[in-house]
Design an enzyme around this catalytic site. Structure first.
Site: not given
Length: 341
Positions: A257, A305, A317
């Site tokens: 991420c 995240h 993402h």
């Protein structure tokens, strides 16, 4: 005449064995009846998703430790270069002092009053004496320089030794974190392997359908990025849709991420820190209602995240192991805040 012998009674030992065998059979049957049923496809998916989330959180910690390791390696290399140069300078000072001592010895380093008594030419002696005094002053200065260099060198060596110890601890922590991530991914794979081939195929089809639905039918609205660099970073991330999530990866063909966001902004000429937690402090913090395309978006209370706002409530993402870079609703995860770089 017929025999009327009594039938032989079974021994006590044999009765005991038979009883124990029967009891064991009953126990096994009871255990089988009360054994946990095989988890359903839905239950397996939930457990796998939880393990993937834990693996992603561990990945961000791994990224932080790896970044620290690289920094320490650079510091150690710099210190070792300084020590090597310092040792060379110390050797030169010592050689210079040795040359002075040799020259002084050759000039006749004996008591000055005795030299005056023995000299047939007092003027020549006085010239020599002046030279000897100058040599002694240079010698004293050289000795001071040598002492200072020795102290500096000892300090640098001690600092380098400390950094090496810290580097060894960091490398161990990195190995432990890597083992933790691989353990979670292995557990997830074992759960998936417990499903039938048909069930695994169904899960893969669901994941692919979700990704296709997110990427093809997404409506990003008409909002514009707040800056040219934000727009360039978003475009770079969008160009990587479909690239696989790989823990610890920073592109250009696979990402985790924070690897995606840092890579995307690097394409716009902006250097971001490596981890999601560090990227959370890379700009101005903003609320969900203030988000513009290209802004960073942080999720979960520990900020493990991160994605990039794409517009109209959508982010782009690298979601998790087993999935590819894609669009997704910002509401699918616990939003914390946005960051405008």
């Amino acid at each position: 005449m017929a025999s009327h012998r009594r039938p032989k009674q079974p021994s006590r030992t044999r009765v005991t064995v038979l009883t124990a065998t029967a009891a064991a059979a009953v126990a096994l049957t009871s255990q089988a009846a009360h054994a946990d049923p095989k988890p359903t496809k839905k239950e397996v998916k939930a457990k796998v998703d939880a393990l993937y989330e834990e693996a992603e959180a561990a990945t961000e910690k791994f990224n932080g430790v790896k970044e620290k390791q690289q920094k320490l390696e650079d510091e150690v290399d710099k210190l070792q270069d300084q020590v090597a140069r310092g040792q060379g300078e110390l050797n030169e000072l010592r050689n210079g002092l040795g040359s002075m001592a040799t020259a002084q010895y050759r000039s006749g380093g004996i008591d000055p009053s005795m030299q005056l008594l023995l000299s047939s030419d007092p003027d020549t002696y006085l010239d020599k004496a002046s030279t000897l005094n100058q040599l002694s002053a240079k010698q004293a200065d050289a000795l001071h320089k040598i002492a200072d260099k020795q102290r500096s060198l000892a300090q640098q060596r001690q600092e380098a030794a400390g950094k090496l110890d810290e580097l060894a601890d960091t490398r161990k922590a990195l190995g432990d974190k890597k083992e933790e991530i691989q353990g979670k991914l292995s557990k997830a794979q074992a759960l998936l392997n417990s499903l039938t081939a048909k069930e695994r195929a169904a899960l893969q089809a669901e994941e692919a359908e979700r990704a296709n639905r997110s990427n093809i039918r997404v409506d990003l609205g008409g909002a514009l990025p707040v800056s040219q660099r934000a727009g360039a970073a978003l475009q770079a991330a969008q160009n990587k849709i479909g690239s696989p999530y790989v823990w610890g990866a920073t592109g250009p063909s696979s990402f985790d991420c924070s690897g995606l966001t840092s890579w995307a902004y690097s394409q716009a000429g902006v250097s971001l820190p490596r981890t999601s937690q560090a990227q959370a402090g890379a700009g101005t913090r903003i609320g969900q209602g203030e988000l513009k395309p290209g802004d960073l978006v942080l999720f979960y209370s520990d900020l493990h995240h991160i994605g990039m706002y794409a517009g109209n409530g959508q982010i782009v993402h690298a979601p998790k192991p087993g999935a590819a870079v894609r669009y997704e609703s910002i509401n699918n995860m616990p939003f914390q805040f946005g960051v405008r770089v």
